[in-house]
Enzyme design. Sequence first.
Site, PDB file in Angstrom:
ATOM      1  N   GLN A  66       0.808  -1.210   0.000  1.00 45.47           N
ATOM      2  CA  GLN A  66       0.000   0.000   0.000  1.00 45.47           C
ATOM      3  C   GLN A  66       0.846   1.266   0.000  1.00 45.47           C
ATOM      4  O   GLN A  66       0.310   2.370  -0.034  1.00 45.47           O
ATOM      5  CB  GLN A  66      -0.910  -0.008   1.230  1.00 45.47           C
ATOM      6  CG  GLN A  66      -1.909  -1.145   1.229  1.00 45.47           C
ATOM      7  CD  GLN A  66      -2.571  -1.333   2.581  1.00 45.47           C
ATOM      8  OE1 GLN A  66      -2.420  -0.518   3.483  1.00 45.47           O
ATOM      9  NE2 GLN A  66      -3.315  -2.426   2.721  1.00 45.47           N
ATOM     10  N   HIS A  70      -0.763  -0.249   5.764  1.00 45.28           N
ATOM     11  CA  HIS A  70      -1.183   0.739   6.760  1.00 45.28           C
ATOM     12  C   HIS A  70      -0.183   1.885   6.937  1.00 45.28           C
ATOM     13  O   HIS A  70       0.321   2.138   8.025  1.00 45.28           O
ATOM     14  CB  HIS A  70      -1.474   0.067   8.102  1.00 45.28           C
ATOM     15  CG  HIS A  70      -2.501  -1.022   8.027  1.00 45.28           C
ATOM     16  ND1 HIS A  70      -2.891  -1.760   9.116  1.00 45.28           N
ATOM     17  CD2 HIS A  70      -3.226  -1.497   6.980  1.00 45.28           C
ATOM     18  CE1 HIS A  70      -3.800  -2.648   8.746  1.00 45.28           C
ATOM     19  NE2 HIS A  70      -4.012  -2.504   7.444  1.00 45.28           N
ATOM     20  N   GLU A 119     -14.485   3.235  10.516  1.00 46.06           N
ATOM     21  CA  GLU A 119     -14.976   4.256  11.436  1.00 46.06           C
ATOM     22  C   GLU A 119     -14.914   5.671  10.875  1.00 46.06           C
ATOM     23  O   GLU A 119     -14.040   5.989  10.069  1.00 46.06           O
ATOM     24  CB  GLU A 119     -14.154   4.234  12.734  1.00 46.06           C
ATOM     25  CG  GLU A 119     -14.252   2.948  13.529  1.00 46.06           C
ATOM     26  CD  GLU A 119     -13.401   2.957  14.782  1.00 46.06           C
ATOM     27  OE1 GLU A 119     -13.520   2.010  15.581  1.00 46.06           O
ATOM     28  OE2 GLU A 119     -12.609   3.915  14.973  1.00 46.06           O
ATOM     29  N   TYR A 177      -8.515   6.173  20.564  1.00 44.48           N
ATOM     30  CA  TYR A 177      -9.638   5.647  19.784  1.00 44.48           C
ATOM     31  C   TYR A 177      -9.741   4.124  19.806  1.00 44.48           C
ATOM     32  O   TYR A 177     -10.533   3.542  19.088  1.00 44.48           O
ATOM     33  CB  TYR A 177      -9.603   6.239  18.365  1.00 44.48           C
ATOM     34  CG  TYR A 177      -9.922   7.711  18.456  1.00 44.48           C
ATOM     35  CD1 TYR A 177     -11.231   8.161  18.380  1.00 44.48           C
ATOM     36  CD2 TYR A 177      -8.925   8.635  18.741  1.00 44.48           C
ATOM     37  CE1 TYR A 177     -11.542   9.497  18.550  1.00 44.48           C
ATOM     38  CE2 TYR A 177      -9.223   9.975  18.915  1.00 44.48           C
ATOM     39  CZ  TYR A 177     -10.543  10.396  18.828  1.00 44.48           C
ATOM     40  OH  TYR A 177     -10.852  11.721  19.022  1.00 44.48           O
ATOM     41  N   TYR A 208      -9.418 -10.938   9.358  1.00 46.13           N
ATOM     42  CA  TYR A 208      -9.809 -11.331   8.009  1.00 46.13           C
ATOM     43  C   TYR A 208     -10.168 -12.806   7.914  1.00 46.13           C
ATOM     44  O   TYR A 208     -10.988 -13.197   7.088  1.00 46.13           O
ATOM     45  CB  TYR A 208      -8.699 -11.003   6.999  1.00 46.13           C
ATOM     46  CG  TYR A 208      -8.507  -9.530   6.772  1.00 46.13           C
ATOM     47  CD1 TYR A 208      -9.485  -8.762   6.156  1.00 46.13           C
ATOM     48  CD2 TYR A 208      -7.333  -8.894   7.192  1.00 46.13           C
ATOM     49  CE1 TYR A 208      -9.315  -7.408   5.952  1.00 46.13           C
ATOM     50  CE2 TYR A 208      -7.149  -7.543   6.994  1.00 46.13           C
ATOM     51  CZ  TYR A 208      -8.137  -6.802   6.369  1.00 46.13           C
ATOM     52  OH  TYR A 208      -7.962  -5.458   6.171  1.00 46.13           O
TER      53      TYR A 208
END
Length: 470
Positions: free
Chosen positions: A186, A250, A343, A353, A364
């Site tokens: 990513q 991430h 979220e 959080y 997953y």
Amino acid sequence: MKFLSVFILPLLVTAGISLLSPETTPTGVEIQSSASQLSAKDNFLKYCAGCHGTKMERFAGNTWEAFKAGGDLTGVIRSGLPVLGMPSFEKAFTQAEMKAISDYILEMKDKKEATVAVKFPAVVRSKHQAFRIDTVAKGLDVPWGIAFLPDGDILVTERSGQLFRFSGGKLKAIISGVPEVLALGQGGLMDVVLHPKYKENGWIYISYSKKAPDGVGGNTAIFRAKLKNNQLVEQQELFKAMPNTTSGVHFGCRMVFDDQGYLYFSVGERGEKTNAQTLTNHCGKIHRIFDDGRIPPDNPFVKTPGAMPTIYSFGHRNPQGIDIHPVSRRIYNNEHGPRGGDEINLVGKGNNYGWPVITFGINYDGTIITKETAKAGMEQPVFQWTPSIGPSSMKFVTGNRYPGWKGDILSGSLSFKYLERVRLENGKVTEQEKLLENAGRVRHVTMSPDGYIYVATESPGIVVKLVPVK
């Protein structure tokens, strides 16, 4: 036409994308029982398609070809590819089921057809707003960020590491001077924003995944530069996340300036859950710095021994959307959950959080992360999506061009290929609507200085402008 010298297909696992809710597969034992009753196709659609696409359009190029050449994918299904974020499914399937899924994937991938161009209707009439869709940039692969220059030109980052300049719907230049990116999973070239006083100082801010000095792994970084003759000059690195890691997932990293000129930006927990609750690293956090990289003295953890002083909030998984509410002027973000539990959060100074101590999602492979969805001292989301939509970015609709959407949140969906409109009233979500369905994997949504909405998608790689009509 492709503008990239190397074509890299999207990663094996897209953060936070899922088709199932937490209630579907509560334990590994129950998965075995359920999966054994499904065909290979059913198992693929149920457990794999949320990340890889129902038509298998999202496999990592080089990795996919290597496994395809071997003629058997059972090994990677069983063990996963942790570096690229793919988990092990050893607890989910029997050996026979993994072989059947492997055979199904190999058979269907050979039949896979090329992506066709999206044909948009002349006018889209949504619940509160009619608009037409104009394509302003095409020929891209994974357009990640968009910024608008004062002359009307558009800067578009390409995740593989290129920065394009478009004018009048055509490619005007490929910007030189872009640092080498860590194009892993990513990672790559990510967001681009202009300084609020760009006309005065010329600063452009860019986030990207930067290689470690020894070339092994890396992490998210932010630099600023000025644009001269289509070249980035006077470059200054403002932030580099630590620790370096070989994980390919991430990275974050969206950026936004607030009214006081602070720069807020997100860094994902890099696939290591515990990072999000640990203040001694940058990962799984939203950060705040001055526009020149200095640390605000009132950041919440400046005086906490061992804490990273840039941290503004923590307990995040992979935030890829951040914006300022048009009325309250407070910071909101959206972020990828695991399988379920994406979220929207109201970001507060020093707040926790909860990830991974509390979450509405599951792993997953269907196993439980935690049974807790709330805990004292940890913030609840304003809203959560289960099943996951894969929220890639977010933008509040401002100005008067879209009166039917004014104040609403627009959030991209990587998983289901649409733009979601969310109405927020008194801190609660009161309405949702899907826009641009099947337009492609919505990677970014933003607004131009003259008040138009722009959306970047992958598969196909384009940027479109939503033009209001009566």
